[in-house]
Design a protein around this motif. Structure first.
Motif, mmCIF file in Angstrom:
data_model
loop_
_atom_site.group_PDB
_atom_site.id
_atom_site.type_symbol
_atom_site.label_atom_id
_atom_site.label_comp_id
_atom_site.label_asym_id
_atom_site.label_seq_id
_atom_site.Cartn_x
_atom_site.Cartn_y
_atom_site.Cartn_z
ATOM 1 N N MET A 3 -8.245 1.403 -5.620
ATOM 2 C CA MET A 3 -8.979 1.595 -4.373
ATOM 3 C C MET A 3 -9.749 2.908 -4.475
ATOM 4 N N ASN A 49 -5.639 -5.254 1.804
ATOM 5 C CA ASN A 49 -5.690 -6.701 1.571
ATOM 6 C C ASN A 49 -4.927 -7.492 2.623
ATOM 7 N N GLU A 108 -12.473 -1.978 -3.504
ATOM 8 C CA GLU A 108 -11.458 -2.287 -4.499
ATOM 9 C C GLU A 108 -12.204 -2.548 -5.803
ATOM 10 N N ARG A 136 -3.945 -0.443 -1.215
ATOM 11 C CA ARG A 136 -4.421 -1.789 -1.562
ATOM 12 C C ARG A 136 -3.666 -2.854 -0.774
ATOM 13 N N THR A 192 -6.802 -2.599 -11.172
ATOM 14 C CA THR A 192 -7.451 -2.498 -9.861
ATOM 15 C C THR A 192 -7.077 -1.191 -9.188
#
Length: 142
Positions: free
Chosen positions: A53, A21, A38, A17, A51
């Protein structure tokens, strides 16, 4: 062993992540020919945003398709339990973030999508051989 697997999965997810990002999706936006997304769910017990991935091996007419395989574990991943309780999710894919509804497929639709996924990525077929549970296939709509 389950606790170790869970800890490794969380660690890999944080790294993925962060790279995704930080790079605007240029790093980690595709894995093994699959789109990466995501997924943010609402915790079934905590009510907190979670959250993760995930890869999307195929897309349906309504949006990306995800698979709750957890590597063939006998347990479904935590994100799956969350979206069962709260199917409204946030999805970030290809740099775009949107609210979607998760729909768990069943019967013929699930089998057809899982077979299609298996022709593209054989890991999922292998995961199914490792567990007695039917691995869920989820369509993200919206």
């Amino acid at each position: 062993m389950s606790a170790l697997k869970d800890a490794i999965a969380k660690g890999v997810n944080v790294i993925h992540r962060t790279l995704y990002n930080t790079s605007g999706g240029k790093i980690g936006g595709e894995v093994a020919g699959m789109k990466v997304l995501e997924l943010t769910t609402t915790g079934a017990k905590s009510g907190k945003e979670r959250t993760v991935m995930l890869t999307s091996p195929i897309s349906a007419d309504t949006g990306p398709v995800i698979v709750a395989s957890y590597g063939g574990d006998d347990r479904s991943p935590a994100w799956f339990h969350n979206l069962k309780a709260n199917p409204v999710v946030t999805v970030k894919i290809d740099g775009e973030t949107k609210t979607m509804r998760a729909r768990i497929t069943e019967g013929e639709e699930r089998d057809r999508l899982f077979a299609e996924i298996g022709t593209k990525v054989d890991n999922y077929t292998n995961y199914q051989t490792k567990t007695d549970r039917v691995i869920p296939v989820v369509v993200l709509e919206g």
